[in-house]
Enzyme design. Structure first.
Site, mmCIF file in Angstrom:
data_model
loop_
_atom_site.group_PDB
_atom_site.id
_atom_site.type_symbol
_atom_site.label_atom_id
_atom_site.label_comp_id
_atom_site.label_asym_id
_atom_site.label_seq_id
_atom_site.Cartn_x
_atom_site.Cartn_y
_atom_site.Cartn_z
ATOM 1 N N ASP A 73 10.141 -31.926 12.839
ATOM 2 C CA ASP A 73 11.465 -31.697 12.247
ATOM 3 C C ASP A 73 11.456 -30.343 11.544
ATOM 4 O O ASP A 73 10.736 -30.150 10.565
ATOM 5 C CB ASP A 73 11.775 -32.825 11.253
ATOM 6 C CG ASP A 73 13.168 -32.712 10.649
ATOM 7 O OD1 ASP A 73 13.890 -31.757 10.991
ATOM 8 O OD2 ASP A 73 13.528 -33.579 9.829
ATOM 9 N N ASP A 101 16.955 -29.067 16.183
ATOM 10 C CA ASP A 101 15.883 -28.773 15.231
ATOM 11 C C ASP A 101 14.793 -29.843 15.157
ATOM 12 O O ASP A 101 13.998 -29.844 14.220
ATOM 13 C CB ASP A 101 16.460 -28.530 13.833
ATOM 14 C CG ASP A 101 17.195 -29.742 13.275
ATOM 15 O OD1 ASP A 101 17.384 -30.718 14.027
ATOM 16 O OD2 ASP A 101 17.577 -29.701 12.093
ATOM 17 N N GLU A 102 14.725 -30.744 16.135
ATOM 18 C CA GLU A 102 13.641 -31.721 16.098
ATOM 19 C C GLU A 102 13.338 -32.269 17.484
ATOM 20 O O GLU A 102 14.193 -32.283 18.374
ATOM 21 C CB GLU A 102 13.946 -32.863 15.124
ATOM 22 C CG GLU A 102 15.116 -33.741 15.496
ATOM 23 C CD GLU A 102 15.296 -34.877 14.490
ATOM 24 O OE1 GLU A 102 15.163 -34.630 13.277
ATOM 25 O OE2 GLU A 102 15.570 -36.004 14.933
#
Length: 400
Positions: free
Chosen positions: A9, A105-106
């Site tokens: 993350d 974003d992860e």
């Protein structure tokens, strides 16, 4: 074999990306947000310095400025963030080929069996964290577990720059005491319903009657009960364009609109983007759907079946027909969207050849000619940028 799953993350991703090209904001309260003069004036991401003042994602700017008058606001640059995300995924792919991107974003990584190559899971996570930071200047947190749900929960326990292990055998001690609102998959409405049932912690949820949860919440009840008990058998699945079921674009407007001509221009631009994406993946669909959301937040969706296509003209034509039939000038429009779905399978593996695209032949089919023109336009845009070519209606509108 015992599974080992990571969830990587990226911390405060958008504003962290900005700090790589604006080092002057490092150590100062800063956030990525839209123009305060229109609806996009909300916080998309705030750095940890700003969060100390109570600044949170989705908070409106005028409230943020009261909490933190000296905050630095940077407008969003989504193309830049997508590029940085691509670079992050490139680094992750050096550690395992089995990656499932969950968002910009992860991502989940299936690290099962990789101990022989990289060592113990914690040391591998440290290597990934240092690799991303040294190469891209970005920070991340990593959750480690035996399944995707627990890895996701673990990644949220230490931010920024945290590495957390959460095995199923430890959930009574580490997970169950936490409030249900902390649990991934539980939103505000579900949390409210759970509290009405006197369920306040994840442990209380795990030990609650499963049948009653299903009765009250349906499938969601079964799913969150399973998660609360640390059970998730879903595999880490790398995404492919073959998995795409629908291609859509929508826009929340800076100002409500009431005239259909403005709506048509917006729909043309959205159709253009849908067609471009469909051709990129060689996806021909036969269902076009439009979505209209009004200023009172009520919305309607309409769809119609057409001959399978990925051409802008045909997508737009179907969209306009539905727009005209359902336009209500008394209801100002806040959001417009259009999508293409119902993709055929037989042409998914075909390659769009540049030679076929540009060859001069005696074909008389107007559809085929449009197909070639739009494919050629795509190649030009890919080289020079999306805005290099626009339809006449868009150019005319921008001049008015």
């Amino acid at each position: 074999m015992h599974r080992v799953i990571f969830l990587v993350d990226m911390n405060a991703f958008f504003i962290s990306c900005e700090s790589t090209r604006h080092p002057e904001i490092i150590g100062k309260p800063a956030a990525v947000a839209g123009d305060p003069k229109n609806r996009s004036g909300i916080i998309l991401t705030a750095n940890y310095e700003a969060r100390k003042f109570g600044v949170k994602t989705t908070m409106v700017l005028h409230k943020v400025l009261k909490l933190c008058p000296n905050i630095i606001i940077i407008p969003p640059d989504h193309c830049f963030y997508k590029q940085k995300s691509k670079e992050v995924m490139g680094i992750l792919s050096k550690y395992t080929p089995v990656i499932e991107k969950n968002s910009i974003d992860e991502a989940w990584l299936d690290m099962t069996g990789c101990e022989r190559i990289f060592g113990r899971s914690y040391q591998t996570a440290e290597c990934i964290m240092k690799h991303i930071n040294s190469e891209l200047g970005l920070d991340c947190s990593i959750g480690i577990s035996e399944n995707k749900f627990l890895a996701k929960m673990a990644s949220q326990m230490k931010k920024p720059l945290g590495i957390t292990k959460l095995w199923k055998k430890d959930i009574e001690l580490k997970l169950w005491p936490l409030p249900v609102e902390f649990m991934n998959g539980i939103g505000k409405q579900t949390a409210r319903k759970l509290r009405e049932m006197k369920i306040k912690t994840i442990g209380e949820l795990a030990n609650f009657d499963r049948r009653y949860l299903i009765k009250k919440l349906g499938k969601v009840g079964a799913e969150i009960h399973q998660f609360a008990n640390g059970i998730d058998v879903s595999p880490v699945t790398p995404h492919s364009h073959k998995d795409v079921k629908s291609i859509g674009k929508s826009i929340t407007l800076a100002h409500d609109i009431s005239d259909i001509e403005s709506a048509k221009v917006i729909l043309m631009e959205l159709s253009d983007k849908v067609g471009m994406t469909a051709r990129k993946y060689n996806k021909k669909g036969h269902t076009v759907q439009i979505n209209i959301k009004y200023s009172n937040f009520q919305s309607i969706t309409r769809q119609r079946t057409i001959t399978e296509t990925y051409l802008v003209k045909e997508i737009y034509s179907a969209g306009i027909e539905m727009l005209e039939k359902n336009w209500n000038e008394r209801l100002p429009v806040r959001l417009l969207g259009i999508s293409l779905s119902g993709f055929s399978k037989y042409n998914e593996d075909e390659q769009i050849s540049m030679f076929n695209m540009l060859e001069i032949d005696n074909e008389k089919s107007s559809v085929r000619k449009i197909d070639k023109i739009e494919a050629a336009i795509d190649s030009i845009r890919k080289k020079y940028g999306d805005s290099i070519i626009k339809s006449g209606s868009l150019i005319k509108k921008s001049k008015n």
